[in-house]
Scaffold this active site. Structure first.
Site, short mmCIF file in Angstrom:
data_model
loop_
_atom_site.label_atom_id
_atom_site.label_comp_id
_atom_site.label_asym_id
_atom_site.label_seq_id
_atom_site.Cartn_x
_atom_site.Cartn_y
_atom_site.Cartn_z
CB CYS A 2 -11.61 -33.61 25.12
SG CYS A 2 -10.57 -34.54 26.23
NE ARG A 27 -16.52 -34.96 21.82
CZ ARG A 27 -16.44 -35.74 20.75
NH1 ARG A 27 -17.48 -35.86 19.94
NH2 ARG A 27 -15.35 -36.42 20.49
CD1 TRP A 74 -14.56 -37.86 30.55
CD2 TRP A 74 -12.71 -39.02 30.11
NE1 TRP A 74 -14.72 -39.12 31.07
CE2 TRP A 74 -13.60 -39.86 30.82
CE3 TRP A 74 -11.47 -39.54 29.72
CZ2 TRP A 74 -13.30 -41.18 31.14
CZ3 TRP A 74 -11.16 -40.85 30.05
CH2 TRP A 74 -12.08 -41.66 30.74
CG ASN A 100 -10.51 -35.46 21.95
OD1 ASN A 100 -10.19 -36.22 22.86
ND2 ASN A 100 -11.62 -35.63 21.24
N GLY A 101 -7.27 -36.42 22.87
CA GLY A 101 -6.47 -37.59 22.55
C GLY A 101 -5.37 -37.80 23.58
CD GLU A 487 -28.41 -51.05 26.08
OE1 GLU A 487 -28.61 -49.82 25.98
OE2 GLU A 487 -27.26 -51.54 26.05
CE LYS A 491 -28.79 -47.23 27.42
NZ LYS A 491 -27.47 -47.85 27.43
CD GLU A 494 -24.50 -46.56 29.84
OE1 GLU A 494 -23.59 -46.43 29.01
OE2 GLU A 494 -25.71 -46.58 29.51
CG HIS A 510 -25.52 -72.70 36.10
ND1 HIS A 510 -25.14 -74.00 36.32
CD2 HIS A 510 -26.51 -72.74 35.17
CE1 HIS A 510 -25.85 -74.80 35.55
NE2 HIS A 510 -26.69 -74.07 34.84
CE LYS A 609 -24.47 -40.68 22.48
NZ LYS A 609 -25.48 -41.59 23.00
#
Length: 614
Positions: A2, A27, A74, A100-101, A487, A491, A494, A510, A609
């Site tokens: 947040c 964020r 969030w 926040n938390g 990576e 991306k 995301e 495999h 973020k």
């Protein structure tokens, strides 16, 4: 996660807070709110949605006042809606909070407060906390600051909070445990934010709260810092911010992510600037120089990180073991402390985080320190929690990264870790002087080679249009480029919401080969350096099953070019440095596919973020 913004001073608070919230949109959030005090009453507006929605909602309230707090939420406790959005009132309406938390024991506190006559309109732990503060203030007959301190000693969890009392129009109380909080110090005015970006245009001076610290901010007085647990006086350390306003604006690009992809040549150069003196054969890193014995005598290096930083750690595993011949283990920070790991005082733990605030990585650091390990932090944000908690460390100097999907963080982290490995290899006498100089000289050329890689952008945009409607993608790489495959897949997931998986190329047979048909795009990293012939064999296996092959190759490649449906070239370099180049086309592919699909590139759904809760 947040975003927190607050202001107290002589200016109108509303535009400062709104602009600050917009700068914290990176964020990740699902609702937003603001509370302003006009000297008489508290005016509050909050809504599900974006800051732009909040601005419309706020048209119905008084926007006057030079004291206010704002928040982007969030969702954790309670679905995203107007009621659960912050700020939250206490039952009396006298106190207001943003948070926040997570307060882990909020349910037991809520039950007790309910018995005492309190009612709750939201599902949040935050509304419980503000009413606990009110109850303490009332029953203990104490001022707001003391009430906050007593209440926080009763809660379990993580928090960054800002609280004000309608009866005290010249005061805001803030506190921190596990979530970042910065106080900007101006001329008879103060700014509060999750990071410095909301107030950088007003002041370069900031105080970053340490864990379990609180501050009473009053106009006309110096900040009063206290330790939450024992009420001991703490003394603020004022830092001069290195950020500038241009770095947190888009600078003519359509999205922050694209801007940050194109900033990588400069960011890599800034990361090795002053550290890499190739012509003199010198690498200067104070964090290594001052603790060389710890690294030289280490039984192993443990790397902990999350997400993109974990992928950088995987690249570092190859680099440290290959160049410096030091055993390395790479761990998800989110799993590390829960499996009772074996850690000794002969271990070096390298913690990697862009923000320097990643909760899981911080928890891993604390565990490692308890076991006597030496902790070295690699992060981007000066003054961040990981920078302060580590025994030593190195900043990446990437500059602010606003896009949620990390790009320049990845390449600058690899740059720092490469410098570390090369320095240790030199100290250990692992390879010859000529080979050492070759590595230094080649690393110095990487920014120009990244620029060359970026020239493929028009071709990449064409390829992106071909595959933008895919539902699944496979990414393959070997050796140093296996983490790059991971990576690249991350991306795409995301920001475009296409399912993608990264694999070591040899693992394809495999299991994943069962997925390959004429509808499956397969992105293969096939540079000349590193198991080239083996990768060519993997490409032939894909082609025989009619898979669509998009290959990242070394300039001038002929063999893969004949097999692949699409080829993107990168300049030739040493094998250990190829990830710094091969990741560039994959970043651009993800970006263009996401844009073409109409996705919110800089603020992908459900993501934040800086993940400051576990």
């Amino acid at each position: 996660m947040c975003g927190i913004v607050g202001y107290i001073g002589h200016r109108d608070a509303f535009p400062i807070i709104i602009k600050g919230l917009q700068r914290l949109e990176y964020r990740g959030y699902d609702s937003a709110g603001i509370a302003l005090f006009d000297g008489n009453q508290i005016n509050l507006a909050k809504t599900k949605g974006k800051v732009e929605d909040l601005k419309k909602k706020a048209e119905g309230i008084s926007l006057k006042g030079s004291l206010g707090i704002g928040h982007t939420r969030w969702a954790t406790h309670g679905v995203p809606n107007d009621v659960n959005s912050h700020p939250h009132y206490s039952n009396s309406g006298e106190l207001v909070i943003i948070h926040n938390g997570i307060i882990e024991n909020y349910e037991s506190i809520k039950k007790e407060l309910t018995k005492r006559g309190y009612s709750f309109s939201s599902d949040t732990d935050t509304e419980v906390l503000i009413n606990l503060i009110e109850e303490v203030k009332k029953t203990e007959n104490v001022k707001l600051g003391k009430a906050v301190q007593i209440a926080l000693n009763q809660v379990v969890g993580a928090y960054a909070i800002a609280v004000f009392d309608r009866e005290k129009p010249d005061e805001i109380v803030v506190a921190k445990l596990g979530s970042p909080l910065a106080i900007g110090i101006g001329d008879n005015e103060f700014f509060i934010a999750s990071d410095a970006s909301p107030f950088i245009e007003f002041t370069n001076n900031a105080v970053y709260l340490e864990d379990e610290e609180m501050a009473i901010i009053r106009l006309g007085k110096e900040i009063k810092l206290r330790k939450i647990k024992d009420d001991a006086v703490a003394y603020p350390r004022i830092l001069e911010l290195q950020m500038n306003l241009e770095e947190i604006e888009k600078g003519g690009y359509d999205h922050f992510m694209l801007k940050e992809i194109y900033e990588q040549p400069r960011a890599i150069k800034d990361t090795y600037r002053g550290r890499l003196l190739a012509d003199q054969g010198i690498i200067r890193m104070a964090g290594i120089d001052q603790n060389l014995e710890k690294f030289m005598n280490a039984n192993r290096i443990i790397i902990v990180a999350c997400g993109t930083s974990w992928h950088a750690g995987l690249v570092a595993e190859y680099i440290f073991e290959d160049l410096a011949r030091i055993p390395v283990e790479v761990e998800y920070a989110s799993e590390f402390r829960y499996r009772n790991p074996v850690i000794t005082d002969k271990d070096v733990l390298i913690a990697i985080s862009q923000s320097g605030e990643t909760a899981d990585t911080l928890a891993a650091i604390k565990l490692a320190k308890e076991k006597g390990a030496f902790v070295f932090g690699v992060c981007n944000v000066v003054g961040s929690s990981i920078a302060r908690e580590s025994d030593a460390g190195a900043y990446t100097h990437a500059g602010p990264e606003i896009g949620v999907a990390s790009t320049k963080a990845f390449t600058t982290q690899i740059t720092v870790l490469t410098l570390m490995a090369l320095k240790l290899a030199k100290e250990k006498g692992v390879f010859s002087q000529s080979k050492y100089h070759e590595y230094l000289s080649e690393l110095e050329t990487i920014p120009s080679k990244v620029e060359k890689s970026l020239e493929s952008n028009p071709l990449i945009e064409i390829i992106s249009d071909v595959y933008k409607d895919s539902t699944n993608c496979l990414y393959l790489g070997r050796g140093y480029n296996f983490p790059v495959a991971l990576e690249g897949a991350l991306k795409l997931k995301e920001i475009s919401y296409i399912h993608a998986e990264g694999y070591p190329a040899a693992e394809m047979k495999h299991g994943p080969i069962a997925l390959i048909d004429e509808h499956m795009p397969v992105f293969v990293i096939a540079t000349k350096k590193g198991h080239y012939e083996k990768v060519v064999s993997n490409i032939q296996e894909i082609k025989s099953r009619k898979g669509k092959i998009i290959a990242i190759v070394t300039e001038g490649d002929e063999q893969v070019t004949e097999l692949a449906d699409h080829v993107i070239e990168v300049p030739e370099t040493l094998e250990s440095l190829t990830p710094l180049l091969t990741t560039i086309p994959l970043q651009l592919l993800s970006y263009h596919i996401a844009v073409m699909r109409g996705c919110n590139v800089d603020q992908p759904r459900n993501l934040a973020k800086s993940v400051t809760v576990e």
